[in-house]
Design a protein around this motif. Sequence first.
Motif, PDB file in Angstrom:
ATOM      1  N   HIS A 191       1.699  -0.918  34.582  1.00  0.00           N
ATOM      2  CA  HIS A 191       1.009   0.153  35.668  1.00  0.00           C
ATOM      3  C   HIS A 191       0.893  -0.584  36.967  1.00  0.00           C
ATOM      4  O   HIS A 191       1.253  -0.056  37.968  1.00  0.00           O
ATOM      5  CB  HIS A 191      -0.127   0.723  35.123  1.00  0.00           C
ATOM      6  N   GLY A 192       0.239  -1.694  36.944  1.00  0.00           N
ATOM      7  CA  GLY A 192      -0.213  -2.077  38.273  1.00  0.00           C
ATOM      8  C   GLY A 192       0.730  -2.974  39.303  1.00  0.00           C
ATOM      9  O   GLY A 192       1.260  -3.712  38.808  1.00  0.00           O
ATOM     10  N   ILE A 209      -2.576  -6.683  40.187  1.00  0.00           N
ATOM     11  CA  ILE A 209      -3.145  -6.946  39.063  1.00  0.00           C
ATOM     12  C   ILE A 209      -4.153  -7.849  39.370  1.00  0.00           C
ATOM     13  O   ILE A 209      -4.189  -8.937  39.581  1.00  0.00           O
ATOM     14  CB  ILE A 209      -2.393  -7.416  37.909  1.00  0.00           C
ATOM     15  N   LEU A 248      -6.210   1.174  36.261  1.00  0.00           N
ATOM     16  CA  LEU A 248      -6.356   1.129  34.749  1.00  0.00           C
ATOM     17  C   LEU A 248      -7.030  -0.393  34.541  1.00  0.00           C
ATOM     18  O   LEU A 248      -6.673  -1.423  35.031  1.00  0.00           O
ATOM     19  CB  LEU A 248      -4.973   1.179  34.166  1.00  0.00           C
ATOM     20  N   CYS A 249      -8.247  -0.059  33.782  1.00  0.00           N
ATOM     21  CA  CYS A 249      -8.910  -1.312  33.331  1.00  0.00           C
ATOM     22  C   CYS A 249      -8.540  -1.513  31.930  1.00  0.00           C
ATOM     23  O   CYS A 249      -8.402  -0.967  30.957  1.00  0.00           O
ATOM     24  CB  CYS A 249     -10.365  -1.059  33.393  1.00  0.00           C
ATOM     25  N   SER A 292      -4.226  -2.525  38.466  1.00  0.00           N
ATOM     26  CA  SER A 292      -4.768  -2.735  37.053  1.00  0.00           C
ATOM     27  C   SER A 292      -5.654  -3.817  37.281  1.00  0.00           C
ATOM     28  O   SER A 292      -5.661  -4.838  38.087  1.00  0.00           O
ATOM     29  CB  SER A 292      -3.685  -3.429  36.044  1.00  0.00           C
ATOM     30  N   ASP A 331      -1.085   1.776  42.514  1.00  0.00           N
ATOM     31  CA  ASP A 331      -1.164   1.535  41.489  1.00  0.00           C
ATOM     32  C   ASP A 331      -2.030   0.051  41.239  1.00  0.00           C
ATOM     33  O   ASP A 331      -1.254  -0.780  41.306  1.00  0.00           O
ATOM     34  CB  ASP A 331      -0.099   1.851  40.427  1.00  0.00           C
ATOM     35  N   ALA A 334      -1.373  -2.155  31.239  1.00  0.00           N
ATOM     36  CA  ALA A 334      -1.793  -2.735  32.561  1.00  0.00           C
ATOM     37  C   ALA A 334      -0.799  -3.291  33.474  1.00  0.00           C
ATOM     38  O   ALA A 334      -0.527  -3.155  34.675  1.00  0.00           O
ATOM     39  CB  ALA A 334      -3.090  -3.594  32.278  1.00  0.00           C
TER      40      ALA A 334
END
Length: 450
Positions: free
Chosen positions: A76-77, A80, A27-28, A4, A2, A73
Amino acid sequence: MDVSVFGTGYVGLVQAAALADVGHRVLCIDIDEHKIEQLQKAVPPIQEPGLSAMIDDNLRDGRLSFSTQASDAVIHGQLIFITVGTPPDEDGSADLRHVLAVVREIAQHMQDDRTLVIKSTVPVGTAAKVTESAREELKQQGKGHLAIRVVSNPEFFKEGSAVNDCIRPDRIIVGTEDEKAREQLAELYAPFCRSRDKLIFMDNRSAELTKYAANAMLATRISLMNELANLAELVGADIESVRKGIGSDTRIGYHFIYPGCGFGGSCLPKDLRALLHTGSSNGFPMRLLKTVQEVNEDQRQVLFRKLQKHYTAGLVGKSIALWGLAFKPNTDDMREAPSRYLMEALWREGATVRAFDPDAMSECRRLYGYRDDLVLCATRDDTVQDADALVICTEWKAFRVVDFELLARKLRDRLIIDGRNLYSPQQVAAAGLDYVGIGLPYLAPLGGAP
């Protein structure tokens, strides 16, 4: 994994799409709502071959998503990425305000340990500043027990081939002294290392300097070749023959030894200034790189000087056709492009520009708006209609094969100034055209000068 990505500019978007394409869940995040809305429709804000299709594929398969919510984010990440801009300050140093602002925002939303990966181009010592800033913010938030690992992971993308550079990298530089971060980055990039191990681990400061050192080396090669080209003109040598002669030496090679009208874009000029500032701030004036910068600034005027030499009575009222606006092919980027220096000089002298570029027309209009002395043409051939001379600024493939006899009929003064040495001087002269390249001996047109 995962992942970000903070920032959906050039670097962040390409990196995110490439990571998603090998199976990571990415995820951006960006604060620009309109940009995010467009990206959710697979419409990127930049022109880059293959990028739109890659975004579309991974959006559809659920591996790539976009949001404006920073908290999402951070949750999620595991990793990162920070890919926000580092624009130059007035003194040439990189402005880290956006980077540090993102770091503080990440720390505010952290609930678990996180690894931050700095992908933005940043000066030596930034990882230490990021670590300090993050820990201060965590302490203020009462979360000082959380661990934050900071990795320097510079990018080496070339505009116009960034997608390929990202999925087939020459090397992947990772700066970290944290074993957990090292394991995470090795897992993240494993799909890109199947043919061979491309990961090169080092400390943060060395990784940060590697990025600037690479661009400084490339800039030096370009400026040296331009200096040799200018000398070749004075002594009657052919720089293209010289280029082939030195490029055949395996110690030198052919990369970045093409003479031209100066380098531009978002990387080489900015990174050169930032490295010069780093040297100066440490009491070490980098004399060689200062000269590289000065040579490039002078070379940006070479096309205009060649026009001035031809038009000894002045350029007032002249109509100059221009092929190529972007600083290089396969992009719409006009940042510090040679075309801009030429156009602005022509306008100051009272000339009109008729221009065409396969991708950068909209960007040119955005930069310069509507003005009487700028005509943006629909095709390359339209530019030479009612033009006195033709100047080539960008080596697009669409400009490589031309009808010189047609140009001889269309151009009122039958003059071509080629900033990229695309053509054979003998072939152009045979068509009755004056042809002026970079570092090439002059050949009179067949039948004498028009």
